[in-house]
Design a protein around this motif. Structure first.
Motif, PDB file in Angstrom:
ATOM      1  N   TYR A  67      64.594  49.638  41.105  1.00  0.00           N
ATOM      2  CA  TYR A  67      63.213  49.841  40.683  1.00  0.00           C
ATOM      3  C   TYR A  67      63.067  49.496  39.207  1.00  0.00           C
ATOM      4  N   THR A  68      62.027  48.757  38.891  1.00  0.00           N
ATOM      5  CA  THR A  68      61.661  48.543  37.499  1.00  0.00           C
ATOM      6  C   THR A  68      60.982  49.809  36.974  1.00  0.00           C
ATOM      7  N   PRO A  69      60.831  49.958  35.654  1.00  0.00           N
ATOM      8  CA  PRO A  69      60.056  51.091  35.151  1.00  0.00           C
ATOM      9  C   PRO A  69      58.649  51.121  35.746  1.00  0.00           C
ATOM     10  N   GLU A  70      58.021  49.948  35.871  1.00  0.00           N
ATOM     11  CA  GLU A  70      56.683  49.898  36.472  1.00  0.00           C
ATOM     12  C   GLU A  70      56.734  50.323  37.934  1.00  0.00           C
ATOM     13  N   GLY A  71      57.827  49.953  38.615  1.00  0.00           N
ATOM     14  CA  GLY A  71      57.964  50.356  40.003  1.00  0.00           C
ATOM     15  C   GLY A  71      58.105  51.849  40.154  1.00  0.00           C
ATOM     16  N   SER A  72      58.874  52.460  39.260  1.00  0.00           N
ATOM     17  CA  SER A  72      59.059  53.911  39.331  1.00  0.00           C
ATOM     18  C   SER A  72      57.791  54.666  38.962  1.00  0.00           C
ATOM     19  N   LEU A  73      57.060  54.175  37.972  1.00  0.00           N
ATOM     20  CA  LEU A  73      55.909  54.918  37.466  1.00  0.00           C
ATOM     21  C   LEU A  73      54.615  54.610  38.204  1.00  0.00           C
ATOM     22  N   ILE A  74      54.504  53.407  38.748  1.00  0.00           N
ATOM     23  CA  ILE A  74      53.231  52.988  39.359  1.00  0.00           C
ATOM     24  C   ILE A  74      53.400  52.659  40.838  1.00  0.00           C
ATOM     25  N   GLY A  75      54.491  51.991  41.206  1.00  0.00           N
ATOM     26  CA  GLY A  75      54.714  51.638  42.601  1.00  0.00           C
ATOM     27  C   GLY A  75      54.134  50.287  42.956  1.00  0.00           C
ATOM     28  N   HIS A  76      54.455  49.823  44.163  1.00  0.00           N
ATOM     29  CA  HIS A  76      54.048  48.468  44.539  1.00  0.00           C
ATOM     30  C   HIS A  76      52.622  48.382  45.046  1.00  0.00           C
ATOM     31  N   ILE A  77      52.068  49.482  45.504  1.00  0.00           N
ATOM     32  CA  ILE A  77      50.726  49.409  46.097  1.00  0.00           C
ATOM     33  C   ILE A  77      49.677  49.090  45.036  1.00  0.00           C
ATOM     34  N   LEU A  78      49.653  49.861  43.961  1.00  0.00           N
ATOM     35  CA  LEU A  78      48.665  49.607  42.917  1.00  0.00           C
ATOM     36  C   LEU A  78      48.957  48.293  42.198  1.00  0.00           C
ATOM     37  N   GLN A  79      50.235  47.966  42.032  1.00  0.00           N
ATOM     38  CA  GLN A  79      50.549  46.709  41.390  1.00  0.00           C
ATOM     39  C   GLN A  79      50.200  45.517  42.273  1.00  0.00           C
ATOM     40  N   GLY A  80      50.286  45.701  43.589  1.00  0.00           N
ATOM     41  CA  GLY A  80      49.849  44.646  44.491  1.00  0.00           C
ATOM     42  C   GLY A  80      48.363  44.382  44.358  1.00  0.00           C
ATOM     43  N   ARG A  81      47.587  45.465  44.285  1.00  0.00           N
ATOM     44  CA  ARG A  81      46.148  45.287  44.067  1.00  0.00           C
ATOM     45  C   ARG A  81      45.899  44.594  42.730  1.00  0.00           C
ATOM     46  N   ASP A  82      46.674  44.941  41.699  1.00  0.00           N
ATOM     47  CA  ASP A  82      46.508  44.290  40.397  1.00  0.00           C
ATOM     48  C   ASP A  82      46.783  42.798  40.488  1.00  0.00           C
ATOM     49  N   ILE A  83      47.864  42.423  41.165  1.00  0.00           N
ATOM     50  CA  ILE A  83      48.218  41.005  41.285  1.00  0.00           C
ATOM     51  C   ILE A  83      47.106  40.229  41.975  1.00  0.00           C
ATOM     52  N   VAL A  84      46.567  40.795  43.051  1.00  0.00           N
ATOM     53  CA  VAL A  84      45.499  40.115  43.787  1.00  0.00           C
ATOM     54  C   VAL A  84      44.230  40.029  42.946  1.00  0.00           C
ATOM     55  N   ARG A  85      43.896  41.114  42.261  1.00  0.00           N
ATOM     56  CA  ARG A  85      42.696  41.082  41.410  1.00  0.00           C
ATOM     57  C   ARG A  85      42.833  40.076  40.270  1.00  0.00           C
ATOM     58  N   GLU A  86      44.014  40.025  39.672  1.00  0.00           N
ATOM     59  CA  GLU A  86      44.227  39.073  38.575  1.00  0.00           C
ATOM     60  C   GLU A  86      44.095  37.637  39.073  1.00  0.00           C
ATOM     61  N   ALA A  87      44.674  37.351  40.235  1.00  0.00           N
ATOM     62  CA  ALA A  87      44.574  36.010  40.802  1.00  0.00           C
ATOM     63  C   ALA A  87      43.133  35.676  41.181  1.00  0.00           C
ATOM     64  N   ALA A  88      42.423  36.651  41.723  1.00  0.00           N
ATOM     65  CA  ALA A  88      41.026  36.426  42.094  1.00  0.00           C
ATOM     66  C   ALA A  88      40.168  36.163  40.857  1.00  0.00           C
ATOM     67  N   ALA A  89      40.458  36.843  39.758  1.00  0.00           N
ATOM     68  CA  ALA A  89      39.703  36.617  38.519  1.00  0.00           C
ATOM     69  C   ALA A  89      39.957  35.211  37.978  1.00  0.00           C
ATOM     70  N   ARG A  90      41.198  34.760  38.039  1.00  0.00           N
ATOM     71  CA  ARG A  90      41.503  33.392  37.585  1.00  0.00           C
ATOM     72  C   ARG A  90      40.771  32.373  38.454  1.00  0.00           C
ATOM     73  N   GLN A  91      40.767  32.634  39.754  1.00  0.00           N
ATOM     74  CA  GLN A  91      40.111  31.694  40.668  1.00  0.00           C
ATOM     75  C   GLN A  91      38.602  31.679  40.448  1.00  0.00           C
ATOM     76  N   ALA A  92      38.035  32.856  40.200  1.00  0.00           N
ATOM     77  CA  ALA A  92      36.595  32.914  39.921  1.00  0.00           C
ATOM     78  C   ALA A  92      36.262  32.148  38.644  1.00  0.00           C
ATOM     79  N   ALA A  93      37.139  32.233  37.653  1.00  0.00           N
ATOM     80  CA  ALA A  93      36.910  31.493  36.408  1.00  0.00           C
ATOM     81  C   ALA A  93      36.959  29.990  36.637  1.00  0.00           C
ATOM     82  N   ASP A  94      37.660  29.560  37.702  1.00  0.00           N
ATOM     83  CA  ASP A  94      37.722  28.140  38.050  1.00  0.00           C
ATOM     84  C   ASP A  94      36.544  27.708  38.909  1.00  0.00           C
ATOM     85  N   GLY A  95      35.661  28.657  39.230  1.00  0.00           N
ATOM     86  CA  GLY A  95      34.445  28.305  39.949  1.00  0.00           C
ATOM     87  C   GLY A  95      34.492  28.501  41.448  1.00  0.00           C
TER      88      GLY A  95
END
Length: 339
Positions: A230-258
């Motif tokens: 486990y990374t520190p982020e994995g121990s403190l936050i876990g994969h579920i919330l970080q998975g949502r973060d990854i998807v949201r970040e990718a969606a924001a980049r895609q929205a910026a591309d139109g």
């Protein structure tokens, strides 16, 4: 090692047989006996066998173990393999770190690491093909494909967990491919059986959510030769919330591309990610509250439990038709009569 015999593999040795083999020192821990004397518990493994045993403080190899052996290192050993009442043991005759020339004798790190029985590149290609076929609308498909492409190199090696299920190289892809295929089948069948459901079951969102449900494990875990940690982020936050973060970040980049993902499609996928483990004690802040999330949860749970049962049937040494109960499932498994 002069006059070296042919190289064998650790997992092929029968009890009482000696051989030369390559192995990973996957764990090394200093512990104390009941009398307070220090000793080392070491674990050597290849792709199909793991052997943990003590190196006592008065043993000939004790100093070398303490000063020179490093967890995560690969070694060439000459050792006798024994199965005892205390579990498998190795009586080490000779040991040295792996050298570059050992590749000529067949050494490869992959041979010392547990890995998926399936080709990782093919599993990744299968997920890409499934996304191309089943994910809709097109902006959501682009999002899924972009994440699969961006993280391809990591995904080819990533385990699905530190322990319990698919905890080996390529285990992430093996698990996610199974879950995505099962979710696609179930969602398609239910959409056909109940075409009047309002709103209709969103097959594209179900498949996208299945493919991405564990994407946060890329931040939760770090892979190493000694296994996932486990990374520190994995121990403190876990994969579920970080998975949502990854998807949201990718969606924001895609929205910026139109090409923004429709808000409800993105919401359904995010909900699948945060609810796929269903219970708070399993890590989910919300239970499945959409048909798509319900399907992915049970596809995920079924695949994880099935892999655990496979491991119990393969590894449990208890004789007879039933396995023992001391396993990851916490229950006996029926092998069948005559076993």
């Amino acid at each position: 090692m002069p006059n070296e015999p042919a190289i064998v593999e650790l997992h092929t040795l029968a009890s009482g047989e000696e051989g030369d083999f390559f192995a990973l020192l996957s764990d090394k821990q200093e512990q104390l006996t009941k009398d307070g004397k220090p000793y080392w518990r070491v674990t050597f493994r290849d792709a199909r066998r793991e052997v943990s045993f003590p190196i006592w403080s008065d043993a000939p190899l004790a100093d070398a173990c303490r000063d020179n052996w490093s967890a995560g290192g690969f070694y060439k050993l000459r050792a006798l393999y024994r199965e005892t009442n205390y579990g498998p043991q190795l009586d080490i005759r000779l040991i040295r770190p792996v050298e570059e020339a050992d590749a000529d004798d067949g050494f490869s790190p992959q041979k010392c690491l547990p890995s998926s029985r399936f080709d990782a590149a093919q599993m990744h290609a299968d997920l890409v093909a499934l996304a191309e076929e089943a994910v809709d609308p097109p902006p959501l498909k682009r999002l899924v494909l972009a994440l699969l492409d961006e993280h391809r190199d990591e995904l080819l090696l990533w385990p699905a967990a530190v322990r319990n299920h698919h905890a080996f190289a390529g285990g992430y892809l093996e698990h996610v491919r199974n879950v995505a295929r099962h979710a696609h089948y179930l969602a398609t069948q239910y959409a056909q059986l109940y075409p009047d459901m309002a709103p209709p079951l969103d097959v594209g969102a179900a498949v996208a959510g299945a493919i991405l449900h564990d994407i946060g494990k890329l931040r939760e875990l770090s892979a190493s030769p000694a296994g996932a940690e486990y990374t520190p982020e994995g121990s403190l936050i876990g994969h579920i919330l970080q998975g949502r973060d990854i998807v949201r970040e990718a969606a924001a980049r895609q929205a910026a591309d139109g090409e923004p993902v429709p808000a409800e499609s993105l919401l359904r996928v995010e909900h699948i990610i945060v609810s796929h483990q269903r219970l708070p004690e399993w890590g989910s802040p919300k239970p499945p509250m959409t048909p798509e999330a319900l399907i992915v949860h049970y596809a995920d749970d079924c695949d994880a439990k099935y892999q655990m049962m496979l491991a119990v049937l393969a590894d449990d040494p208890t004789p007879g038709p039933m396995t023992g109960r001391r396993n990851v499932l916490g229950q006996a498994v029926f092998r069948g009569e005559g076993n």
